[in-house]
Scaffold this motif. Structure first.
Motif, PDB file in Angstrom:
ATOM      1  N   PHE A 206     -97.188  66.021 -35.947  1.00  0.00           N
ATOM      2  CA  PHE A 206     -98.823  66.257 -37.352  1.00  0.00           C
ATOM      3  C   PHE A 206     -98.693  64.576 -36.391  1.00  0.00           C
ATOM      4  CE2 PHE A 206     -97.590  70.059 -38.276  1.00  0.00           C
ATOM      5  CZ  PHE A 206     -99.110  70.590 -39.412  1.00  0.00           C
ATOM      6  N   SER A 207     -98.185  63.613 -35.588  1.00  0.00           N
ATOM      7  CA  SER A 207     -98.742  61.897 -35.800  1.00  0.00           C
ATOM      8  C   SER A 207    -100.241  62.027 -35.091  1.00  0.00           C
ATOM      9  CB  SER A 207     -97.301  61.710 -34.287  1.00  0.00           C
ATOM     10  OG  SER A 207     -98.285  62.276 -33.582  1.00  0.00           O
ATOM     11  N   HIS A 208    -100.305  60.706 -34.862  1.00  0.00           N
ATOM     12  CA  HIS A 208    -101.545  60.039 -34.575  1.00  0.00           C
ATOM     13  C   HIS A 208    -102.095  61.364 -33.327  1.00  0.00           C
ATOM     14  CE1 HIS A 208     -98.351  57.521 -32.831  1.00  0.00           C
ATOM     15  NE2 HIS A 208     -99.045  57.422 -31.516  1.00  0.00           N
ATOM     16  N   GLN A 209    -100.862  61.150 -32.110  1.00  0.00           N
ATOM     17  CA  GLN A 209    -101.128  61.867 -31.193  1.00  0.00           C
ATOM     18  C   GLN A 209    -102.187  63.588 -31.115  1.00  0.00           C
ATOM     19  OE1 GLN A 209     -97.659  62.219 -28.591  1.00  0.00           O
ATOM     20  NE2 GLN A 209     -98.101  59.813 -28.952  1.00  0.00           N
ATOM     21  N   ILE A 210    -102.552  63.986 -31.833  1.00  0.00           N
ATOM     22  CA  ILE A 210    -102.888  65.113 -32.874  1.00  0.00           C
ATOM     23  C   ILE A 210    -104.006  65.262 -32.530  1.00  0.00           C
ATOM     24  CG2 ILE A 210    -103.177  64.595 -35.020  1.00  0.00           C
ATOM     25  CD1 ILE A 210    -102.644  67.868 -35.851  1.00  0.00           C
ATOM     26  N   ILE A 211    -104.358  63.854 -32.569  1.00  0.00           N
ATOM     27  CA  ILE A 211    -105.987  63.924 -32.267  1.00  0.00           C
ATOM     28  C   ILE A 211    -106.215  63.447 -30.700  1.00  0.00           C
ATOM     29  CG2 ILE A 211    -106.399  63.263 -34.574  1.00  0.00           C
ATOM     30  CD1 ILE A 211    -106.857  60.597 -34.334  1.00  0.00           C
ATOM     31  N   SER A 212    -105.561  63.997 -30.281  1.00  0.00           N
ATOM     32  CA  SER A 212    -105.518  63.108 -28.564  1.00  0.00           C
ATOM     33  C   SER A 212    -106.271  64.430 -28.842  1.00  0.00           C
ATOM     34  CB  SER A 212    -104.555  62.609 -28.133  1.00  0.00           C
ATOM     35  OG  SER A 212    -103.572  63.404 -27.519  1.00  0.00           O
ATOM     36  N   GLY A 213    -107.348  64.179 -27.395  1.00  0.00           N
ATOM     37  CA  GLY A 213    -107.378  65.263 -26.460  1.00  0.00           C
ATOM     38  C   GLY A 213    -108.918  66.150 -26.284  1.00  0.00           C
ATOM     39  N   GLY A 214    -109.488  65.100 -27.442  1.00  0.00           N
ATOM     40  CA  GLY A 214    -110.652  65.758 -28.173  1.00  0.00           C
ATOM     41  C   GLY A 214    -110.719  66.652 -29.160  1.00  0.00           C
ATOM     42  N   ARG A 215    -109.621  66.599 -30.170  1.00  0.00           N
ATOM     43  CA  ARG A 215    -109.383  67.234 -31.213  1.00  0.00           C
ATOM     44  C   ARG A 215    -109.175  66.021 -32.314  1.00  0.00           C
ATOM     45  NH1 ARG A 215    -103.483  69.658 -29.795  1.00  0.00           N
ATOM     46  NH2 ARG A 215    -103.369  67.881 -29.136  1.00  0.00           N
ATOM     47  N   GLU A 216    -110.590  65.466 -32.460  1.00  0.00           N
ATOM     48  CA  GLU A 216    -110.830  64.496 -33.481  1.00  0.00           C
ATOM     49  C   GLU A 216    -111.356  65.106 -35.108  1.00  0.00           C
ATOM     50  OE1 GLU A 216    -112.197  64.016 -30.881  1.00  0.00           O
ATOM     51  OE2 GLU A 216    -111.075  61.895 -30.206  1.00  0.00           O
ATOM     52  N   ALA A 217    -111.374  66.166 -34.490  1.00  0.00           N
ATOM     53  CA  ALA A 217    -111.655  67.304 -36.089  1.00  0.00           C
ATOM     54  C   ALA A 217    -110.591  67.204 -36.654  1.00  0.00           C
ATOM     55  CB  ALA A 217    -112.084  68.241 -35.667  1.00  0.00           C
ATOM     56  N   LEU A 218    -108.755  67.464 -36.037  1.00  0.00           N
ATOM     57  CA  LEU A 218    -107.899  67.100 -37.052  1.00  0.00           C
ATOM     58  C   LEU A 218    -107.116  65.692 -37.636  1.00  0.00           C
ATOM     59  CD1 LEU A 218    -105.930  70.050 -34.039  1.00  0.00           C
ATOM     60  CD2 LEU A 218    -106.846  70.941 -36.142  1.00  0.00           C
ATOM     61  N   GLU A 219    -108.162  65.119 -37.501  1.00  0.00           N
ATOM     62  CA  GLU A 219    -107.619  63.837 -38.161  1.00  0.00           C
ATOM     63  C   GLU A 219    -107.029  63.987 -39.350  1.00  0.00           C
ATOM     64  OE1 GLU A 219    -109.401  59.263 -38.517  1.00  0.00           O
ATOM     65  OE2 GLU A 219    -110.520  60.678 -37.375  1.00  0.00           O
ATOM     66  N   PRO A 220    -107.801  64.697 -40.143  1.00  0.00           N
ATOM     67  CA  PRO A 220    -107.207  65.071 -41.548  1.00  0.00           C
ATOM     68  C   PRO A 220    -105.849  65.412 -41.632  1.00  0.00           C
ATOM     69  CG  PRO A 220    -109.409  66.103 -41.767  1.00  0.00           C
ATOM     70  CD  PRO A 220    -108.949  65.141 -40.430  1.00  0.00           C
ATOM     71  N   LEU A 221    -104.755  66.373 -40.605  1.00  0.00           N
ATOM     72  CA  LEU A 221    -103.933  66.361 -40.193  1.00  0.00           C
ATOM     73  C   LEU A 221    -102.966  65.399 -40.879  1.00  0.00           C
ATOM     74  CD1 LEU A 221    -104.815  70.165 -39.198  1.00  0.00           C
ATOM     75  CD2 LEU A 221    -103.889  69.483 -41.232  1.00  0.00           C
ATOM     76  N   VAL A 222    -103.027  64.078 -39.993  1.00  0.00           N
ATOM     77  CA  VAL A 222    -102.321  63.292 -39.602  1.00  0.00           C
ATOM     78  C   VAL A 222    -101.232  62.466 -40.483  1.00  0.00           C
ATOM     79  CG1 VAL A 222    -102.227  60.509 -38.456  1.00  0.00           C
ATOM     80  CG2 VAL A 222    -103.943  62.504 -37.628  1.00  0.00           C
ATOM     81  N   TYR A 223    -100.383  62.718 -40.627  1.00  0.00           N
ATOM     82  CA  TYR A 223     -99.435  62.314 -41.771  1.00  0.00           C
ATOM     83  C   TYR A 223     -98.509  61.336 -40.899  1.00  0.00           C
ATOM     84  CZ  TYR A 223     -95.576  62.864 -44.899  1.00  0.00           C
ATOM     85  OH  TYR A 223     -94.588  62.372 -45.574  1.00  0.00           O
ATOM     86  N   THR A 224     -98.328  60.006 -42.058  1.00  0.00           N
ATOM     87  CA  THR A 224     -97.629  59.193 -42.089  1.00  0.00           C
ATOM     88  C   THR A 224     -96.352  59.194 -42.590  1.00  0.00           C
ATOM     89  OG1 THR A 224     -99.374  57.599 -40.405  1.00  0.00           O
ATOM     90  CG2 THR A 224     -97.459  56.349 -41.096  1.00  0.00           C
ATOM     91  N   PRO A 225     -95.101  58.859 -41.741  1.00  0.00           N
ATOM     92  CA  PRO A 225     -93.867  58.862 -42.541  1.00  0.00           C
ATOM     93  C   PRO A 225     -94.033  57.487 -43.471  1.00  0.00           C
ATOM     94  CG  PRO A 225     -93.085  58.708 -40.580  1.00  0.00           C
ATOM     95  CD  PRO A 225     -94.757  58.749 -40.671  1.00  0.00           C
ATOM     96  N   GLU A 226     -93.521  57.662 -44.919  1.00  0.00           N
ATOM     97  CA  GLU A 226     -93.290  56.376 -45.400  1.00  0.00           C
ATOM     98  C   GLU A 226     -91.689  56.416 -45.252  1.00  0.00           C
ATOM     99  OE1 GLU A 226     -93.503  58.366 -49.137  1.00  0.00           O
ATOM    100  OE2 GLU A 226     -95.751  58.270 -49.749  1.00  0.00           O
ATOM    101  N   ALA A 227     -92.449  54.712 -45.855  1.00  0.00           N
ATOM    102  CA  ALA A 227     -90.535  53.827 -45.452  1.00  0.00           C
ATOM    103  C   ALA A 227     -89.224  54.420 -46.405  1.00  0.00           C
ATOM    104  CB  ALA A 227     -91.028  53.017 -46.200  1.00  0.00           C
ATOM    105  N   SER A 228     -89.453  55.193 -46.947  1.00  0.00           N
ATOM    106  CA  SER A 228     -88.054  55.880 -48.190  1.00  0.00           C
ATOM    107  C   SER A 228     -88.129  56.896 -46.748  1.00  0.00           C
ATOM    108  CB  SER A 228     -88.570  56.347 -49.196  1.00  0.00           C
ATOM    109  OG  SER A 228     -89.367  57.286 -48.770  1.00  0.00           O
ATOM    110  N   LEU A 229     -88.834  57.629 -46.571  1.00  0.00           N
ATOM    111  CA  LEU A 229     -88.714  59.019 -46.092  1.00  0.00           C
ATOM    112  C   LEU A 229     -88.070  58.601 -44.112  1.00  0.00           C
ATOM    113  CD1 LEU A 229     -88.786  61.626 -44.356  1.00  0.00           C
ATOM    114  CD2 LEU A 229     -90.929  61.518 -44.038  1.00  0.00           C
ATOM    115  N   GLN A 230     -88.146  57.481 -43.345  1.00  0.00           N
ATOM    116  CA  GLN A 230     -88.299  56.779 -42.752  1.00  0.00           C
ATOM    117  C   GLN A 230     -86.702  56.396 -42.927  1.00  0.00           C
ATOM    118  OE1 GLN A 230     -90.103  54.295 -40.045  1.00  0.00           O
ATOM    119  NE2 GLN A 230     -92.246  54.714 -41.205  1.00  0.00           N
ATOM    120  N   SER A 231     -86.380  55.625 -43.913  1.00  0.00           N
ATOM    121  CA  SER A 231     -85.104  55.446 -44.370  1.00  0.00           C
ATOM    122  C   SER A 231     -83.751  56.582 -44.094  1.00  0.00           C
ATOM    123  CB  SER A 231     -85.033  54.661 -46.005  1.00  0.00           C
ATOM    124  OG  SER A 231     -83.404  55.338 -45.863  1.00  0.00           O
TER     125      SER A 231
END
Length: 1114
Positions: free
Chosen positions: A693-718
């Motif tokens: 569900f990273s930003h690459q999910i919208i590659s290949g003409g799948r821009e409709a899936l942009e609402p599903l893009v999930y960027t982890p917060e700093a706490s999750l990365q830590s």
């Protein structure tokens, strides 16, 4: 020339020709000899004129050719590339053959022609010039071979085509004459052998040694009466210890030609007993081609006599059937088949062909089972089957016999198969069916020819007998797991075309009973895959199978919901039986959800409720949590697959987005669980979901899936990073699982698991899911855990550099800074710079420096940014004792100096001026030991003004070298990513491109004709790379002051073609091509190597350390 042709064919000569025969022979001889000299001189890149031929001796001609030979070029016809030289070697050898054939009847015995040529070749073969030795050795060996060949061809035993009676009569007299001159022929061959071979078979050049061994093998095979004895065989035996695989390979191929002829075996007995152990050890040669030929040679030895090889010798070859390299495994399979499977009773061939348990193959199949069990590699039947597929396919495809051994009662006096043997036979039968259906080697084995496919998928067992439904193994988990995989390779249309619907119902009923009876994960997954194979809409049986599957899943889901509700109501003290029932049902649902879409049963709500209760109460059984996490993960993935098809509603996407984020938070909470297995499962699922569900999910003409893009917060990365540091970078003793079985196999399995965890996190860094600077905590472990994770960390550094060179450099220097701070906290500010901790950081910095390669233009800005951050860190913490004492981090400059060699010369000046911004006047005057890091770092920036030629021309010369290399060698085939534009937004104040002065354009460097270092071109001060550092006007004025010229340094030229210690040394002789190697070649040799694929642990071999030889590396 015509008179010689007539003379050979037996045509009567005219009186005039007869009178002048001897004078014409002499003239022809002199002309032929002169042409021979000229041809050889062309091979040696020299010129032999008629005057030289008449007036000079061989030694004088050789001395003249040596003086005129251009040793700097290093090229001669046998090594030159290009279409004109492609067939030169074969043409030259053909010339030698023509020369011998033209002289075979009389001129060859005149004691002048051949003696002169042999003398010339012997003299040239002793030259210090490689070209002379190589060419004369080739000519001498082929000359001896053709002389021998012509003697054999015109012997009385030789049969030719139709010839005239006169020619036959003439040929008879020639044979008699040749037999009379046999001693003369042997003298010629002995002269070549002693004058050329004896000296050159130990030559420093591998190609020359290979020629000698190859030709002596031909001599012994064609002229065995004279050469096939221990006096000549010993040279082949000695050379089998050669350092070069090419020479060892020639030894084995030469011996194969001898052992293939059974008539010669008697003469090889002493050699076999003396060098047999060496041949057996060569089956483990690091060169795969050598190992293959060694096994084939042992097969020939075994074919000649069964008593030569001992049981230990055979066992050393047997285990190679499990090799990851297919040619080695196939050769070992042929050896195994020859030893164990090729012996049949003569009575079996005369008796009528029997089937089933009474067939001839029954005992052979049992032998295969016994061998498989005795090898103690019970998980690798696929490797054994693939190794023997080419030579024993008839036995391995006798499935009717295998079924009979499993079902029929044993014959009178025959022992029945044990339970362990039945399990092994079922596994072997599965592997043979898979091999015949899929037509490719097993996973992990490559570099071999593709398995020959069968015409159709396997359907014969089902057509002849519905044997699968009668096998009484529904209770044994291991047996039923293998049996359940068989229908995946059958022709399922047989159920319809053969009117076998009742057998299909029986199969579905048995699978249902197995699902309800077993809880083993492997068994349940096999059932799921079988249903998936049967539920193919292309088959007419789809509806029948789909109904059975739906009924089974309905019952399991209803049972799970009912049990879960009761289980959660019990509170903090659940009953063990209820927990077991919940776990069993959840295992079945999870196994089926892996291959089947169960979205209509809404499993997310029940699983999420179970996981939430486990977090709140903290006493949820481990396996229940693990399977609940896995099942919920499958729910998310199936929902994503449905949304990606574009046929779902908007509400489905919003529901998926909500469920995915809630599940990620749930997994994050489980990262703090007390159970290690639960934390590992949560971590793995989190890494997969974040990547999906990273930003690459919208590659290949799948821009409709942009609402599903999930960027982890700093706490999750830590939390993810802390998990890696706590569970991956640990010592082996800390992961012993509280005293459980701690053998070698379990350690390797645990290491494989940790490598997978690290690889999962590194993928997040590579795909820019988490911040790149989080990789600093990974990179700093490079040296300490190099053996375990070095390849993964190095590949991560390579990929991050391709994404952003500057940010990667900042991450590398950050990792060094973290290690430095940790050292300060442990040792204090007054630490000893000779301590192991500090030296370890310096060594890590040196390794990091090597990863930047030799092309300094590509890494120019990255290296400059690295030095900038390092300088700022070194002066960041002032000394509490005052300005007279060094800053607390000043010793970091000693570490930073490891990267000074990667700076271009003009950049060194700029970095030095940036360093002076942080220095006071008193610092520049200090000479105490505590200030040595500053002094050494300044010296590293000031050194190499004139010597650093590569600093100035590295980029241009590499391009020039690439032009040359394109002509000399083919492309490597490596895919290179396009250069990324470095972002300058974060450093726009410090890196001002508008004020930068571009590096002057330089012409490509010419071809070097000497190894003397030339004085580099001096750059004007204003041409330096000033765009990286912003400086004050005072500093710029100071920078424009003329520099004091430094003395020039020259390097004495080296003669790579002369060897003061002689030509008989074991070490290989340096050659001119090594000096002329392009810069790209040196980059491949000296660079730490950033263009490679991450290695995987080969579980097939790694579980068994006694097989860890070099040939098993995949």
């Amino acid at each position: 020339m015509n008179w010689l042709v007539q003379h050979k064919l037996g045509t009567p000569l005219s009186p005039e020709l007869s009178i002048n025969l001897y004078s014409c022979q002499f003239c022809y001889l002199m002309l032929l000899l002169f042409k021979t000299y000229q041809t050889l001189s062309v091979m040696f890149i020299g010129v032999v004129t008629g005057e030289m031929f008449r007036n000079m001796q061989n030694s004088e001609i050789i001395r003249k050719m040596t003086e005129e030979f251009d040793e700097d070029s290093g090229d001669y016809p046998l090594t030159m590339a290009g279409p004109q030289w492609k067939k030169f070697k074969s043409s030259f050898c053909e010339f030698i053959g023509v020369l011998v054939r033209q002289c075979q009847y009389s001129i060859i015995y005149d004691e002048y022609m051949m003696d002169t040529v042999i003398s010339l070749l012997t003299g040239l073969s002793d030259s210090q010039v490689r070209a002379f030795r190589h060419t004369s050795t080739l000519a001498g060996q082929y000359l001896c071979c053709f002389v021998n060949l012509n003697f054999v061809l015109i012997s009385p035993n030789t049969q030719e085509g139709e010839v005239s009676k006169a020619a036959i009569k003439r040929k008879a007299s020639d044979v008699k004459e040749l037999q009379e001159n046999q001693d003369e022929i042997e003298n010629m061959m002995n002269a070549i052998f002693k004058g050329v071979f004896v000296h050159r078979y130990r030559d420093a050049i591998a190609e020359i040694r290979a020629i000698c061994i190859e030709e002596i093998g031909v001599w012994m095979k064609m002229y065995s009466d004279a050469f096939l004895n221990d006096s000549y065989l010993k040279y082949v035996g000695w050379t089998m210890h050669d350092k070069q695989g090419e020479v060892r390979l020639k030894c084995l191929t030469a011996l194969q030609g001898l052992y293939h002829n059974r008539e010669l075996n008697a003469k090889l007995e002493l050699f076999t007993s003396r060098f047999k152990d060496r041949i057996v050890s060569m089956t483990l040669d690091k060169e795969y081609d050598v190992a293959v030929q060694a096994i084939k040679l042992l097969t020939l030895v075994l074919h000649s006599s069964d008593e030569v090889l001992t049981a230990e010798d055979c066992e050393s070859v047997y285990h190679l059937v499990y090799s990851a390299h297919r040619p080695v495994a196939v050769a070992a399979g042929e050896f195994l088949f020859k030893k164990l499977f090729s012996h049949r009773d003569p009575e079996d061939d005369s008796m009528p062909k029997r089937r089933g348990r009474q067939s001839v193959n029954a005992n052979l199949i049992k032998t295969a089972v016994f061998f498989f069990l005795e090898s103690e590699l019970h998980e690798h039947a696929a490797y054994l089957v693939d190794s023997m597929w080419d030579c024993a396919a008839e036995i391995l495809k006798d499935w009717e016999c295998m079924i009979s051994l499993l079902l029929d009662e044993p014959l009178p006096g025959e022992e029945a198969l044990t339970d362990r043997q039945e399990t092994a036979l079922i596994e072997i039968m599965l592997c043979t069916i898979r091999q015949a259906a899929e037509c490719h080697p097993p996973v992990g084995r490559g570099t071999g020819k593709r398995v020959r496919p069968d015409a159709t998928r396997i359907g014969q067992p089902l057509k002849t007998d519905p044997w699968f439904h009668t096998l009484p193994y529904s209770v044994d988990a291991e047996k039923v797991t293998n049996l359940l995989q068989l229908p995946q390779f059958f022709d399922l249309e047989i159920y319809t075309t053969g009117r076998l619907e009742k057998h299909l119902d029986s199969l579905l009923r048995q699978i249902r009973e197995i699902v309800e009876k077993h809880t083993d994960t492997d068994v349940l997954e096999a059932c799921s895959k079988t249903y998936h194979a049967l539920c193919n809409e292309e088959f007419t049986i789809f509806n029948r199978v789909d109904i059975a599957r739906s009924q089974l899943l309905d019952e399991q889901v209803d049972k799970f919901n009912r049990l879960l509700e009761d289980f959660l109501q019990e509170g903090e003290d659940p009953d063990e039986d209820d927990a077991y029932q919940v776990l069993s049902t959840l295992k079945r649902i999870t196994a089926f959800h892996n291959a089947h879409d169960l979205s209509k049963w809404d499993l997310f709500t029940s699983n999420y409720k179970l996981l939430n209760t486990g977090i709140e109460n903290g006493d949820m059984p481990e396996q229940i949590v693990i399977h609940a996490l896995q099942c919920t993960h499958y729910v998310i993935l199936w929902s994503l697959a449905k949304v990606s098809e574009g046929t779902s509603k908007k509400e489905d996407m919003l529901t998926l987005r909500k469920q995915m984020r809630a599940f990620c938070l749930m997994c994050q909470r489980y990262l703090t669980s007390v159970n290690t297995a639960v934390k590992e499962q949560a971590f793995t699922i989190l890494c997969d979901l974040l990547l999906i569900f990273s930003h690459q999910i919208i590659s290949g003409g799948r821009e409709a899936l942009e609402p599903l893009v999930y960027t982890p917060e700093a706490s999750l990365q830590s939390d993810l990073l802390n998990f890696i540091l706590d569970h991956v970078f640990i010592d082996q003793d800390e992961d012993s699982n509280n005293g459980q079985q701690d053998d070698e196999a379990s350690k390797i399995e645990a290491l494989h698991k940790r490598r997978n965890l690290l690889a999962a996190y590194c993928k997040l860094i590579i795909y820019n899911v988490v911040e790149m600077n989080t990789g600093a905590d990974i990179f700093k472990q490079y040296m300490r855990y190099y053996n375990d994770y070095g390849d993964i960390i190095k590949e991560t550094m390579s990929k991050t550099r391709q994404i952003d060179k500057i940010q990667c450099a900042k991450t590398l220097i950050l990792s060094l800074q973290q290690l430095f701070n940790e050292m300060l906290s442990d040792l204090g500010p007054s630490f000893d710079r000779s301590s192991s901790a500090f030296c370890g950081i310096k060594e890590l910095a040196r390794r990091f420096s090597l990863t930047f390669g030799l092309d300094q233009l590509k890494t120019r800005e990255a290296i400059a940014m690295l030095h900038k951050d390092g300088i700022e860190f070194a002066f960041k913490e002032p000394n509490p004792q005052g300005e007279g004492h060094p800053p607390l981090n000043l010793a970091f400059l000693d570490i930073l100096s490891e990267f000074s060699s990667k700076l271009m010369r003009q950049d060194k000046r700029t970095v030095h001026m940036y360093l002076e911004r942080f220095m006071t006047f008193q610092m520049a005057l200090q000479r105490e030991d505590c200030w040595l890091p500053l002094i050494s770092y300044r010296n590293s920036l000031q050194a190499g003004g004139d010597d650093d030629t590569m600093s100035v021309v590295s980029g241009i010369s590499s391009r020039g070298s690439s032009v040359r290399s394109k002509k000399a060698k083919p492309a490597t085939g490596k895919r290179k990513l396009p250069e990324e534009e470095s972002s300058s937004s974060s450093t726009e104040v410090w890196m001002n491109r508008e004020q930068s002065m571009q590096t002057p354009i330089m012409m490509p460097s010419p071809h070097l004709t000497s190894t003397i270092m030339r004085e580099p071109k001096r750059l004007r001060p204003e041409e330096s790379y000033m765009g990286v550092y912003t400086m004050t006007p005072d500093q710029q004025q100071q920078h424009t002051h003329p520099q004091t010229p430094q003395p020039q340094h020259h390097q004495t030229p080296m003669d790579y073609n002369r060897r003061g210690t002689g030509l008989m040394e074991d070490d290989e002789e340096p050659i001119v091509e090594d000096v002329m190697m392009s810069s790209e070649g040196r980059i491949e040799d000296l660079n730490e190597g950033m263009d490679f694929d991450t290695m995987d642990i080969d579980l097939v071999i790694s579980l068994y350390p006694h097989l860890l030889t070099e040939k098993f590396i995949i």
